[in-house]
Enzyme design. Sequence first.
Site, PDB file in Angstrom:
ATOM      1  N   MET A  36     -30.461  10.278  10.889  1.00 12.61           N
ATOM      2  CA  MET A  36     -29.521   9.636  11.831  1.00 12.61           C
ATOM      3  C   MET A  36     -28.346  10.564  12.101  1.00 12.61           C
ATOM      4  O   MET A  36     -27.817  11.171  11.174  1.00 12.61           O
ATOM      5  CB  MET A  36     -28.992   8.344  11.228  1.00 12.61           C
ATOM      6  N   MET A  67     -33.713   9.673  14.487  1.00 18.55           N
ATOM      7  CA  MET A  67     -32.804   8.829  15.278  1.00 18.55           C
ATOM      8  C   MET A  67     -31.634   9.708  15.707  1.00 18.55           C
ATOM      9  O   MET A  67     -30.494   9.521  15.277  1.00 18.55           O
ATOM     10  CB  MET A  67     -32.345   7.635  14.438  1.00 18.55           C
ATOM     11  N   GLY A 141     -30.560   2.123  12.688  1.00 13.60           N
ATOM     12  CA  GLY A 141     -29.269   2.568  12.173  1.00 13.60           C
ATOM     13  C   GLY A 141     -29.029   2.172  10.726  1.00 13.60           C
ATOM     14  O   GLY A 141     -28.302   2.862  10.021  1.00 13.60           O
ATOM     15  N   PHE A 142     -29.628   1.078  10.315  1.00 16.46           N
ATOM     16  CA  PHE A 142     -29.342   0.569   8.971  1.00 16.46           C
ATOM     17  C   PHE A 142     -30.588  -0.053   8.342  1.00 16.46           C
ATOM     18  O   PHE A 142     -31.418  -0.624   9.055  1.00 16.46           O
ATOM     19  CB  PHE A 142     -28.240  -0.506   9.031  1.00 16.46           C
ATOM     20  N   GLY A 143     -30.672   0.018   7.030  1.00 17.45           N
ATOM     21  CA  GLY A 143     -31.708  -0.704   6.303  1.00 17.45           C
ATOM     22  C   GLY A 143     -31.263  -2.137   6.075  1.00 17.45           C
ATOM     23  O   GLY A 143     -30.105  -2.489   6.328  1.00 17.45           O
ATOM     24  N   GLY A 144     -32.180  -2.951   5.634  1.00 18.22           N
ATOM     25  CA  GLY A 144     -31.839  -4.305   5.196  1.00 18.22           C
ATOM     26  C   GLY A 144     -31.506  -5.295   6.297  1.00 18.22           C
ATOM     27  O   GLY A 144     -30.862  -6.313   6.043  1.00 18.22           O
ATOM     28  N   GLY A 175     -38.601  -1.850  10.181  1.00 21.12           N
ATOM     29  CA  GLY A 175     -37.387  -2.666  10.158  1.00 21.12           C
ATOM     30  C   GLY A 175     -37.651  -4.102   9.744  1.00 21.12           C
ATOM     31  O   GLY A 175     -38.379  -4.815  10.423  1.00 21.12           O
ATOM     32  N   GLY A 176     -37.077  -4.485   8.612  1.00 21.99           N
ATOM     33  CA  GLY A 176     -37.209  -5.877   8.166  1.00 21.99           C
ATOM     34  C   GLY A 176     -38.612  -6.281   7.756  1.00 21.99           C
ATOM     35  O   GLY A 176     -38.926  -7.471   7.689  1.00 21.99           O
TER      36      GLY A 176
HETATM   37  C1  DX5 Z   1     -33.674   1.682  10.387  1.00 21.87           C
HETATM   38  C2  DX5 Z   1     -34.633   2.669   9.791  1.00 21.87           C
HETATM   39  C3  DX5 Z   1     -35.604   2.046   8.878  1.00 21.87           C
HETATM   40  C4  DX5 Z   1     -34.975   1.389   7.667  1.00 21.87           C
HETATM   41  C5  DX5 Z   1     -35.865   0.248   7.307  1.00 21.87           C
HETATM   42  O1  DX5 Z   1     -32.917   2.302  11.351  1.00 21.87           O
HETATM   43  O2  DX5 Z   1     -35.386   3.320  10.809  1.00 21.87           O
HETATM   44  O3  DX5 Z   1     -36.642   2.936   8.491  1.00 21.87           O
HETATM   45  O4  DX5 Z   1     -34.821   2.234   6.565  1.00 21.87           O
HETATM   46  O5  DX5 Z   1     -35.272  -0.463   6.282  1.00 21.87           O
HETATM   47  P1  DX5 Z   1     -35.666  -1.981   5.963  1.00 21.87           P
HETATM   48  O6  DX5 Z   1     -37.139  -1.984   5.612  1.00 21.87           O
HETATM   49  O7  DX5 Z   1     -34.791  -2.311   4.803  1.00 21.87           O
HETATM   50  O8  DX5 Z   1     -35.395  -2.787   7.191  1.00 21.87           O
HETATM   51 ZN    ZN Z   2     -37.199   4.472  10.196  1.00 22.12          ZN
END
Ligand code: DX5
Ligand code: ZN
Length: 214
Positions: A36, A67, A141-144, A175-176
């Site tokens: 990112m 990204m 942009g973010f996990g979780g 994602g998710g």
């Molecule tokens: C989000 C990333 C994902 C992220 C997924 O921008 O591209 O790869 O790490 O994380 P989870 O599985 O926690 O949604």
């Molecule tokens: Zn990803």
Amino acid sequence: MRMVSPSLLSADFGNLQHDIEMLNQSECDWLHVDVMDGMFVPNISFGQPVIKFIKKHAQKPLDVHLMIMDPGRYIEDFKASGADIITVHYEACTHLDRTIHAIKDCGLKAGVVLNPHTPVCLLEDIIQECDLVLLMSVNPGFGGQKFIENTYEKVRQLKALCCRKNPNCLIEVDGGVNTANAGKLYECGADVLVAGNAVFKSEDPIETIKQLKK
Ligand code: DX5
Ligand code: ZN
């Protein structure tokens, strides 16, 4: 196909080697590496020096999700860092066909990523060139984050497009993703599921990876 690509974004950056060795022992297929730039997405993760280190310890292909704006500038650098698969965003490439060919010319697998708002029909004239397509099931942009339900319909549409124009193209979802929605995603046509939090925040990541493939 039922493959899993755990996202290292949710790993312990203070002990990355430990988490990579755990993944080596697990049934996962690829390692998902999220890059990112703080421009294309509102967050900065890590770049080539960290990927080189991941490559040193990983015994599975690196699935590098860029990204970043205008990723065509860095294809050779990511190849040199150890990427096996590179996916670039439709929304970040003015000359997407050129960028996809640049990835393939390096000998890597190439894929296009679609944000949640980008329709599958826009792939009509690039799908023949893709080894895979990654559908974002959250805003990147973010996990979780929470899984966006409309993704199931997009996976079905993409499956139909692949059947018509490129049956070898893999469908990846990111994602998710968790053990509750994985089964339905595979039924709709997904081949590869990315999972960050679901794997690394679980009590038994190796068992969770096994469950995600069932
Ligand atoms: C989000 C990333 C994902 C992220 C997924 O921008 O591209 O790869 O790490 O994380 P989870 O599985 O926690 O949604
Ligand atoms: Zn990803």
